[in-house]
Motif scaffolding. Structure first.
Motif, PDB file in Angstrom:
ATOM      1  N   THR A   1      15.246 -58.179 -20.141  1.00  0.00           N
ATOM      2  CA  THR A   1      16.245 -59.391 -19.638  1.00  0.00           C
ATOM      3  C   THR A   1      17.518 -58.799 -18.955  1.00  0.00           C
ATOM      4  OG1 THR A   1      15.504 -60.610 -21.702  1.00  0.00           O
ATOM      5  CG2 THR A   1      17.645 -61.022 -20.664  1.00  0.00           C
ATOM      6  N   LYS A   2      17.969 -57.551 -19.486  1.00  0.00           N
ATOM      7  CA  LYS A   2      18.978 -57.029 -18.694  1.00  0.00           C
ATOM      8  C   LYS A   2      18.788 -56.798 -17.210  1.00  0.00           C
ATOM      9  CE  LYS A   2      22.058 -53.167 -19.010  1.00  0.00           C
ATOM     10  NZ  LYS A   2      22.272 -51.687 -19.809  1.00  0.00           N
ATOM     11  N   TRP A   3      17.686 -56.224 -17.074  1.00  0.00           N
ATOM     12  CA  TRP A   3      17.080 -55.892 -15.544  1.00  0.00           C
ATOM     13  C   TRP A   3      16.973 -57.229 -14.830  1.00  0.00           C
ATOM     14  CZ3 TRP A   3      16.346 -51.778 -12.574  1.00  0.00           C
ATOM     15  CH2 TRP A   3      16.742 -50.449 -13.315  1.00  0.00           C
ATOM     16  N   TYR A   4      16.546 -58.077 -15.540  1.00  0.00           N
ATOM     17  CA  TYR A   4      16.256 -59.350 -14.700  1.00  0.00           C
ATOM     18  C   TYR A   4      17.728 -59.919 -14.274  1.00  0.00           C
ATOM     19  CZ  TYR A   4      15.181 -64.150 -13.923  1.00  0.00           C
ATOM     20  OH  TYR A   4      15.093 -65.698 -13.575  1.00  0.00           O
ATOM     21  N   TYR A   5      18.594 -60.199 -15.221  1.00  0.00           N
ATOM     22  CA  TYR A   5      20.107 -60.631 -14.989  1.00  0.00           C
ATOM     23  C   TYR A   5      20.788 -59.609 -13.809  1.00  0.00           C
ATOM     24  CZ  TYR A   5      19.488 -64.062 -18.446  1.00  0.00           C
ATOM     25  OH  TYR A   5      19.192 -65.198 -19.107  1.00  0.00           O
ATOM     26  N   ASN A   6      20.473 -58.437 -13.805  1.00  0.00           N
ATOM     27  CA  ASN A   6      21.206 -57.591 -12.889  1.00  0.00           C
ATOM     28  C   ASN A   6      20.598 -57.834 -11.567  1.00  0.00           C
ATOM     29  OD1 ASN A   6      22.882 -56.378 -14.934  1.00  0.00           O
ATOM     30  ND2 ASN A   6      21.542 -54.676 -15.202  1.00  0.00           N
ATOM     31  N   LEU A   7      19.328 -57.950 -11.536  1.00  0.00           N
ATOM     32  CA  LEU A   7      18.759 -58.324 -10.239  1.00  0.00           C
ATOM     33  C   LEU A   7      19.297 -59.618  -9.819  1.00  0.00           C
ATOM     34  CD1 LEU A   7      16.420 -57.589  -8.068  1.00  0.00           C
ATOM     35  CD2 LEU A   7      14.793 -59.052  -9.581  1.00  0.00           C
ATOM     36  N   LEU A   8      19.146 -60.628 -10.496  1.00  0.00           N
ATOM     37  CA  LEU A   8      19.815 -61.957  -9.974  1.00  0.00           C
ATOM     38  C   LEU A   8      21.105 -61.776  -9.436  1.00  0.00           C
ATOM     39  CD1 LEU A   8      18.534 -64.442 -12.778  1.00  0.00           C
ATOM     40  CD2 LEU A   8      17.862 -64.198 -10.408  1.00  0.00           C
ATOM     41  N   PHE A   9      21.986 -61.062 -10.452  1.00  0.00           N
ATOM     42  CA  PHE A   9      23.482 -60.888  -9.927  1.00  0.00           C
ATOM     43  C   PHE A   9      23.595 -60.156  -8.523  1.00  0.00           C
ATOM     44  CE2 PHE A   9      27.303 -58.311  -9.777  1.00  0.00           C
ATOM     45  CZ  PHE A   9      28.267 -59.396  -9.936  1.00  0.00           C
ATOM     46  N   VAL A  10      22.656 -59.345  -8.419  1.00  0.00           N
ATOM     47  CA  VAL A  10      22.561 -58.378  -7.163  1.00  0.00           C
ATOM     48  C   VAL A  10      22.146 -59.387  -5.725  1.00  0.00           C
ATOM     49  CG1 VAL A  10      21.293 -56.504  -5.663  1.00  0.00           C
ATOM     50  CG2 VAL A  10      22.472 -56.097  -8.061  1.00  0.00           C
ATOM     51  N   LEU A  11      21.184 -60.178  -5.998  1.00  0.00           N
ATOM     52  CA  LEU A  11      20.663 -61.083  -5.296  1.00  0.00           C
ATOM     53  C   LEU A  11      21.563 -62.082  -4.864  1.00  0.00           C
ATOM     54  CD1 LEU A  11      16.752 -61.610  -6.206  1.00  0.00           C
ATOM     55  CD2 LEU A  11      17.669 -60.244  -4.416  1.00  0.00           C
ATOM     56  N   PHE A  12      22.327 -62.762  -5.719  1.00  0.00           N
ATOM     57  CA  PHE A  12      23.496 -63.608  -5.497  1.00  0.00           C
ATOM     58  C   PHE A  12      24.691 -62.970  -4.596  1.00  0.00           C
ATOM     59  CE2 PHE A  12      27.551 -65.726  -6.732  1.00  0.00           C
ATOM     60  CZ  PHE A  12      27.217 -66.745  -6.195  1.00  0.00           C
ATOM     61  N   VAL A  13      25.016 -61.652  -5.063  1.00  0.00           N
ATOM     62  CA  VAL A  13      26.268 -60.941  -4.392  1.00  0.00           C
ATOM     63  C   VAL A  13      25.643 -60.769  -2.738  1.00  0.00           C
ATOM     64  CG1 VAL A  13      27.488 -59.042  -4.130  1.00  0.00           C
ATOM     65  CG2 VAL A  13      27.124 -60.248  -6.343  1.00  0.00           C
ATOM     66  N   SER A  14      24.379 -60.273  -2.712  1.00  0.00           N
ATOM     67  CA  SER A  14      23.766 -59.983  -1.233  1.00  0.00           C
ATOM     68  C   SER A  14      23.764 -61.451  -0.473  1.00  0.00           C
ATOM     69  CB  SER A  14      22.741 -59.244  -1.385  1.00  0.00           C
ATOM     70  OG  SER A  14      21.465 -60.295  -1.954  1.00  0.00           O
ATOM     71  N   LEU A  15      23.331 -62.468  -1.264  1.00  0.00           N
ATOM     72  CA  LEU A  15      23.323 -63.832  -0.416  1.00  0.00           C
ATOM     73  C   LEU A  15      24.669 -64.147   0.212  1.00  0.00           C
ATOM     74  CD1 LEU A  15      21.446 -66.552   0.331  1.00  0.00           C
ATOM     75  CD2 LEU A  15      22.463 -67.187  -1.767  1.00  0.00           C
TER      76      LEU A  15
END
Length: 77
Positions: free
Chosen positions: A50-64
């Motif tokens: 879950t921690k990896w998933y939320y961190n990945l979503l955060f990175v994708l959002f910031v990159s978007l």
């Protein structure tokens, strides 16, 4: 008259009673020892995933957001 009343207890019930009696005999020696909870003995990795998933979503959002900002500044001039 039901079958149970007519023929008495089934064979399976008698076997379960015997098994329950034999299990209760052997547990007297372990009364003082308490086993740890299963969650401590075998921890789950769901929290890590879950921690990896939320961190990945955060990175994708910031990159978007960064990509859209760059696109907007480059092509509006």
């Amino acid at each position: 008259m039901s079958r149970k009343e007519k023929f008495g207890n089934s064979r399976g019930n008698r076997q379960q009673d015997k098994a329950a009696n034999s299990l209760s005999i052997g547990t007297d020696s372990n009364e003082g020892e308490a086993l740890p909870p299963r969650r401590k003995k075998h921890p789950s990795s769901n929290y890590k995933v879950t921690k990896w998933y939320y961190n990945l979503l955060f990175v994708l959002f910031v990159s978007l957001v960064a990509g859209l900002f760059w696109y907007g500044t480059k092509f509006t001039d």
